[in-house]
Structures are given as C-alpha cells and as structure tokens.
Design a protein around this motif. Sequence first.
Motif, PDB file in Angstrom:
ATOM      1  N   ASP A 129     119.623-128.438  14.924  1.00 51.28           N
ATOM      2  CA  ASP A 129     120.847-128.843  14.578  1.00 51.28           C
ATOM      3  C   ASP A 129     121.056-128.548  13.339  1.00 51.28           C
ATOM      4  O   ASP A 129     121.873-127.834  12.551  1.00 51.28           O
ATOM      5  CB  ASP A 129     121.366-130.250  14.957  1.00 51.28           C
ATOM      6  CG  ASP A 129     121.436-130.328  16.545  1.00 51.28           C
ATOM      7  OD1 ASP A 129     121.608-129.579  17.350  1.00 51.28           O
ATOM      8  OD2 ASP A 129     121.534-131.651  16.861  1.00 51.28           O
ATOM      9  N   LEU A 130     120.245-128.919  12.542  1.00 56.26           N
ATOM     10  CA  LEU A 130     120.404-128.859  11.026  1.00 56.26           C
ATOM     11  C   LEU A 130     120.272-127.352  10.487  1.00 56.26           C
ATOM     12  O   LEU A 130     121.024-126.819   9.820  1.00 56.26           O
ATOM     13  CB  LEU A 130     119.481-129.711  10.018  1.00 56.26           C
ATOM     14  CG  LEU A 130     119.231-129.660   8.667  1.00 56.26           C
ATOM     15  CD1 LEU A 130     120.272-130.136   7.889  1.00 56.26           C
ATOM     16  CD2 LEU A 130     117.909-130.379   8.152  1.00 56.26           C
ATOM     17  N   ILE A 131     119.176-126.867  11.124  1.00 58.17           N
ATOM     18  CA  ILE A 131     119.054-125.277  10.702  1.00 58.17           C
ATOM     19  C   ILE A 131     120.196-124.622  11.076  1.00 58.17           C
ATOM     20  O   ILE A 131     120.824-123.885  10.444  1.00 58.17           O
ATOM     21  CB  ILE A 131     117.724-124.810  11.713  1.00 58.17           C
ATOM     22  CG1 ILE A 131     116.503-125.356  10.858  1.00 58.17           C
ATOM     23  CG2 ILE A 131     117.705-123.331  11.237  1.00 58.17           C
ATOM     24  CD1 ILE A 131     115.234-125.159  11.539  1.00 58.17           C
ATOM     25  N   GLY A 132     120.853-125.087  12.463  1.00 54.50           N
ATOM     26  CA  GLY A 132     121.955-124.263  12.847  1.00 54.50           C
ATOM     27  C   GLY A 132     123.361-124.316  11.892  1.00 54.50           C
ATOM     28  O   GLY A 132     124.109-123.493  11.666  1.00 54.50           O
ATOM     29  N   TYR A 133     123.291-125.650  11.479  1.00 54.21           N
ATOM     30  CA  TYR A 133     124.585-126.038  10.544  1.00 54.21           C
ATOM     31  C   TYR A 133     124.503-125.261   9.204  1.00 54.21           C
ATOM     32  O   TYR A 133     125.345-124.540   8.583  1.00 54.21           O
ATOM     33  CB  TYR A 133     124.663-127.384  10.253  1.00 54.21           C
ATOM     34  CG  TYR A 133     124.834-128.315  11.554  1.00 54.21           C
ATOM     35  CD1 TYR A 133     125.749-127.953  12.405  1.00 54.21           C
ATOM     36  CD2 TYR A 133     124.362-129.552  11.450  1.00 54.21           C
ATOM     37  CE1 TYR A 133     125.910-128.999  13.345  1.00 54.21           C
ATOM     38  CE2 TYR A 133     124.373-130.306  12.504  1.00 54.21           C
ATOM     39  CZ  TYR A 133     125.378-129.960  13.648  1.00 54.21           C
ATOM     40  OH  TYR A 133     125.640-130.775  14.739  1.00 54.21           O
ATOM     41  N   MET A 134     123.267-125.240   8.763  1.00 51.51           N
ATOM     42  CA  MET A 134     122.777-124.297   7.530  1.00 51.51           C
ATOM     43  C   MET A 134     122.962-122.851   7.659  1.00 51.51           C
ATOM     44  O   MET A 134     123.503-122.238   6.809  1.00 51.51           O
ATOM     45  CB  MET A 134     121.483-124.562   7.206  1.00 51.51           C
ATOM     46  CG  MET A 134     121.195-126.263   6.589  1.00 51.51           C
ATOM     47  SD  MET A 134     122.291-126.833   5.387  1.00 51.51           S
ATOM     48  CE  MET A 134     121.677-125.974   3.907  1.00 51.51           C
ATOM     49  N   GLU A 135     122.447-122.271   8.911  1.00 47.34           N
ATOM     50  CA  GLU A 135     122.860-121.039   9.150  1.00 47.34           C
ATOM     51  C   GLU A 135     124.455-120.561   9.161  1.00 47.34           C
ATOM     52  O   GLU A 135     124.775-119.768   8.731  1.00 47.34           O
ATOM     53  CB  GLU A 135     122.450-120.434  10.409  1.00 47.34           C
ATOM     54  CG  GLU A 135     120.631-120.437  10.303  1.00 47.34           C
ATOM     55  CD  GLU A 135     120.232-120.235  11.721  1.00 47.34           C
ATOM     56  OE1 GLU A 135     120.752-120.203  12.670  1.00 47.34           O
ATOM     57  OE2 GLU A 135     118.980-119.900  11.680  1.00 47.34           O
ATOM     58  N   ARG A 136     125.379-121.487   9.707  1.00 44.42           N
ATOM     59  CA  ARG A 136     126.569-121.379   9.787  1.00 44.42           C
ATOM     60  C   ARG A 136     127.013-121.309   8.236  1.00 44.42           C
ATOM     61  O   ARG A 136     128.057-120.388   7.986  1.00 44.42           O
ATOM     62  CB  ARG A 136     127.330-122.306  10.483  1.00 44.42           C
ATOM     63  CG  ARG A 136     127.126-122.142  12.255  1.00 44.42           C
ATOM     64  CD  ARG A 136     127.704-123.114  13.064  1.00 44.42           C
ATOM     65  NE  ARG A 136     129.135-123.672  12.758  1.00 44.42           N
ATOM     66  CZ  ARG A 136     129.709-124.669  13.038  1.00 44.42           C
ATOM     67  NH1 ARG A 136     129.165-125.453  13.825  1.00 44.42           N
ATOM     68  NH2 ARG A 136     130.859-125.036  12.586  1.00 44.42           N
ATOM     69  N   LEU A 137     126.663-122.260   7.555  1.00 42.23           N
ATOM     70  CA  LEU A 137     127.389-122.613   6.245  1.00 42.23           C
ATOM     71  C   LEU A 137     127.129-121.407   5.420  1.00 42.23           C
ATOM     72  O   LEU A 137     127.811-120.626   4.679  1.00 42.23           O
ATOM     73  CB  LEU A 137     126.824-123.496   5.528  1.00 42.23           C
ATOM     74  CG  LEU A 137     127.176-124.060   4.185  1.00 42.23           C
ATOM     75  CD1 LEU A 137     128.719-124.123   4.093  1.00 42.23           C
ATOM     76  CD2 LEU A 137     126.415-125.502   3.934  1.00 42.23           C
ATOM     77  N   THR A 138     125.670-120.866   5.211  1.00 44.23           N
ATOM     78  CA  THR A 138     125.340-119.598   4.592  1.00 44.23           C
ATOM     79  C   THR A 138     126.018-118.502   5.198  1.00 44.23           C
ATOM     80  O   THR A 138     126.395-117.601   4.253  1.00 44.23           O
ATOM     81  CB  THR A 138     123.638-119.463   4.610  1.00 44.23           C
ATOM     82  OG1 THR A 138     123.225-119.581   5.738  1.00 44.23           O
ATOM     83  CG2 THR A 138     123.225-120.711   3.777  1.00 44.23           C
ATOM     84  N   GLY A 139     126.154-118.360   6.479  1.00 45.12           N
ATOM     85  CA  GLY A 139     126.697-117.085   6.876  1.00 45.12           C
ATOM     86  C   GLY A 139     128.267-117.127   6.483  1.00 45.12           C
ATOM     87  O   GLY A 139     128.750-115.865   6.080  1.00 45.12           O
TER      88      GLY A 139
END
Length: 147
Positions: A129-139
């Motif tokens: 979940d954390l990695i997914g959130y960070m990917e969305r934010l950086t994207g």
Amino acid sequence: MNKNNESLEQFISHMQTINRHLRSKVFDQQPDALTRVQWMLLKHLDRHGTRTIGQLAVHLDVRPSTMSQMIDRLEKATLVYRESSQPDARVKNVALTDEGKQMIRSKEALWMEALNDSFNQFTEQEKADLIGYMERLTGQLCKNMRN
C-alpha cells in the motif's frame, strides 16, 4: 488551518525526518561525504550513462561553467572521468569510473540497511500500500513537472 494543509504539513514533516535519517546514516557519517547535488549528478550518470557537460548542466539547472567545477571535484575524487566526444573533440563527455559505480552501490546498500528494520515493521500488505501511494504521488508530481 484546514484539514488538507494539516495533512500536508504532517506528510512533509515525516518526509523530512526520513530524509534527515538517511542523510545522517549514509552521507554525514561517511569520510567521503558528498553534497546532495554531487549525489544527484552521480545518480543521473548511473541511470543514463555518459553525458556531456551541457546535458548535465541542463539536468541540474546550472551553468556549464558551474558544472565543469563540479566535475573537476568529482574527477579529483576519481568518481567520474572526462573523455572527448568522437564526433567533436571539443565536446567533453562525462562518465562514472568503476570507483564511482561502486560508491553508488555502497551508498544504496547503506540506505537499505538504514531503512530495513523500520520498513520491516509493516506487514506485506502495508508495504504494498505504501509503495502504491508513493508511486501515485511521484507519478502525479512528475506529470505536473512536464506540464
């Protein structure tokens, strides 16, 4: 203050704490201390391979003369080397030395070590979940930079 601003302030505070922790463990306690800009330059070369001084200057948004000075310091530390471009000998290409590549790998290993225990406190689902959130934010941040 509205709820969104409070959340953003909390997020920024946590990101700064993580960044300070990593910098202190990886950069500040090492004898071969690098500046943030030097690290960004080395990582760019690692990701993209040989680049001209002009390309590096554009990437870091500095003047070519400033970039030449940065390269001088990194070259003196034997982390990068310059070579003349084949098509135009006036153009200088910059590349990582084997020592520069090894230094990047060792710093990255120290980062992993510095975060490992804390990151492993999360369940596998929480990590995902954390990695997914960070990917969305950086994207989204990268998308906004392009626009």
